[in-house]
Design a protein around this motif. Structure first.
Motif, mmCIF file in Angstrom:
data_model
loop_
_atom_site.group_PDB
_atom_site.id
_atom_site.type_symbol
_atom_site.label_atom_id
_atom_site.label_comp_id
_atom_site.label_asym_id
_atom_site.label_seq_id
_atom_site.Cartn_x
_atom_site.Cartn_y
_atom_site.Cartn_z
ATOM 1 N N THR A 158 -3.736 3.393 6.652
ATOM 2 C CA THR A 158 -4.925 4.230 6.856
ATOM 3 C C THR A 158 -5.118 4.554 8.336
ATOM 4 N N PHE A 192 0.863 -1.185 0.000
ATOM 5 C CA PHE A 192 0.000 0.000 0.000
ATOM 6 C C PHE A 192 0.891 1.224 0.000
ATOM 7 N N HIS A 242 -2.106 4.483 -3.798
ATOM 8 C CA HIS A 242 -3.463 4.078 -3.456
ATOM 9 C C HIS A 242 -4.209 5.229 -2.788
ATOM 10 N N GLN A 243 -3.458 6.106 -2.139
ATOM 11 C CA GLN A 243 -4.038 7.210 -1.372
ATOM 12 C C GLN A 243 -3.135 8.421 -1.505
ATOM 13 N N GLY A 297 -5.349 -7.049 2.720
ATOM 14 C CA GLY A 297 -5.637 -5.658 3.070
ATOM 15 C C GLY A 297 -4.936 -5.149 4.310
ATOM 16 N N ARG A 340 -2.998 -1.778 3.737
ATOM 17 C CA ARG A 340 -3.940 -0.658 3.585
ATOM 18 C C ARG A 340 -4.509 -0.243 4.945
ATOM 19 N N LYS A 341 -4.973 -1.214 5.700
ATOM 20 C CA LYS A 341 -5.569 -0.913 7.006
ATOM 21 C C LYS A 341 -4.553 -0.255 7.930
#
Length: 137
Positions: free
Chosen positions: A124, A23, A37-38, A117, A120-121
Motif C-alpha cells: 500500500t 498481499f 486484496h487490492q 499486516g 499489506r502496509k
C-alpha cells in the motif's frame, strides 16, 4: 507453490499460500486464479517507465534489495528490522493502453504463519508513492 515462487512469476496462475502472510494487488479486470486484496489502476506511463518508478520507490525503502529482473518484472527482498526475516516482493508492469501501464504486485513472507499486516502496509505504501509520482509528472 512455495512462498518464494519461481521467477518470473505468472500472475494469472498464482496460487498464494493458505497462511495469512501475503498481499496481492492486481489490475482491475485482470484474470487470475488468486483473489487480490487490492486492485491497481492505470497510470499515464509506459510499462518500462512504470516499473522503473516502482523499483526506485521500493529500493529506497530500508533493507530492500533487487534480486532479479526480467522484462517488465522485478523481484525484490526486504528484511525485517528486528529479526531479519525475509519477505519477497514481485512486481510486474503491464500494458493498459497507449502509453498507459498498470502494476501487479505480490508480497509474501517466506517464514512464519502470520505477517501482522506487514505485506499489506508495504505494498500500500509503495503503491501510494507510485501513484503520487505518476500524478507529479
Amino acid at each position: 507453490m512455495s512462498r518464494a515462487g519461481s521467477f518470473p512469476l505468472d500472475f494469472s496462475s498464482l496460487t498464494p499460500p493458505r497462511e495469512p502472510c501475503w498481499f496481492l494487488a492486481l489490475p482491475e479486470g485482470f484474470d487470475s486464479r488468486a483473489e487480490p486484496h487490492q486492485r491497481t489502476a492505470p497510470v499515464a506511463m509506459t510499462p518500462a517507465h512504470a516499473l522503473a518508478c516502482f523499483k526506485a520507490i521500493a529500493l529506497d525503502a530500508p533493507r530492500t534489495r533487487l534480486v532479479s529482473e526480467a522484462g517488465l518484472q522485478v523481484e525484490l527482498e526486504q528484511k525485517s528490522a528486528v529479526f531479519g526475516f525475509t519477505d519477497k516482493i514481485t512486481a510486474e508492469a503491464m500494458v493498459a493502453g497507449p502509453d498507459k501501464a498498470v502494476l501487479a504486485v505480490y508480497s509474501r513472507a517466506l517464514v512464519g504463519y502470520y505477517d501482522f499486516g506487514v505485506n499489506r502496509k508495504r505494498v500500500t505504501r509503495w503503491l501510494d508513492a507510485f501513484y503520487a509520482a505518476g500524478r507529479a509528472k
